[in-house]
Design a protein around this motif. Sequence first.
Motif, PDB file in Angstrom:
ATOM      1  N   ARG A 179      51.190  29.330  46.374  1.00 56.66           N
ATOM      2  CA  ARG A 179      51.411  30.451  47.297  1.00 56.66           C
ATOM      3  C   ARG A 179      52.655  30.180  48.127  1.00 56.66           C
ATOM      4  O   ARG A 179      52.712  29.209  48.878  1.00 56.66           O
TER       5      ARG A 179
ATOM      6  N   HIS B 238      51.637  34.982  45.694  1.00 57.56           N
ATOM      7  CA  HIS B 238      50.650  34.051  45.168  1.00 57.56           C
ATOM      8  C   HIS B 238      50.712  34.053  43.647  1.00 57.56           C
ATOM      9  O   HIS B 238      50.441  35.070  42.994  1.00 57.56           O
TER      10      HIS B 238
ATOM     11  N   ARG C  18      49.516  33.350  39.964  1.00 54.80           N
ATOM     12  CA  ARG C  18      48.229  33.256  39.281  1.00 54.80           C
ATOM     13  C   ARG C  18      48.470  33.231  37.774  1.00 54.80           C
ATOM     14  O   ARG C  18      48.985  34.213  37.209  1.00 54.80           O
TER      15      ARG C  18
END
Length: 289
Positions: free
Chosen positions: A134, A285, A287
């Motif tokens: 992040r 963020h 992912r």
Amino acid sequence: MTSKLLELEDSLTRLTLSPERGGAIVNWTVIGSGQPLFRHSDSHALNTGLANKLGCFPLAPWSNRIAGGGFDCPHGWLALTPNSLTEALPIHGSAWQQPWQLLSQTDDEIILQLDSSQPFAYRARQRFHLREGRLSIELRVTHMDDCSAWHGLGLHPYFPRTANTRLQTKAEQVWLCDATRLPTTLGKLPAEWDFQQLRALPDTLVDNGFCQWDGRCRIEQPDLGYALDCHTSGSDYYLLYCPVDLGFFCIEPVSHPVNAHHLPGRPGLRLLEQGQSVELTFALHYRPL
């Protein structure tokens, strides 16, 4: 141009910064695969010395273009001249064209600072924080000049684009533009620019400001194996730039629409007295998919 690069690294990603090149992010990459999360900056991009050839750069004390040769401040007219060889109008303020200084660095945080005298005295500070994939960017500007002036902020990230890149974000209206890419009409979103549901980017050029943004977006990159969930504060607008066949796109969190200095009511701009500040944050963020 040679200068020291700064790095932060967590368990998933690595961030590289260039203070001397406008306080810009050079690269943000996945450690395991080397996959760029911003547009990849190679040695040629670095050697240009230009922040807008890199991965992301700060916009202060305003974002995007200003028409009319300047703008009115309470104490008189502030004259501006074009500041980019590729643009006919002044663009993106002055912070991106000046060297920043390292203020502090820890294992997960870097703070850069710029003390600028152009086009008026202000102090800009960027805080980069990286942990568990992040990335948080905080941009804060404090007005230092004796005379008050209008301020706006933004960040200009460049994201990789493939045929299957998808974007999801919510806005209520969009500024349509003329041939000079200045806003003319505020209206409803065309169907192909409505990203409330995850969808592909348009095949045609987009270079427009979107209003009444909820500050959130999701970028899915199935071809590249990841998604980014993003959130901003201090930004009710975003600019979407989708050039044709260039392999990148930009979704820029900004505090005001393009040419706000000349729009009725100066939407999103803040008139700051000496010592007053304005701030914008952007968190991304990573992912894996």
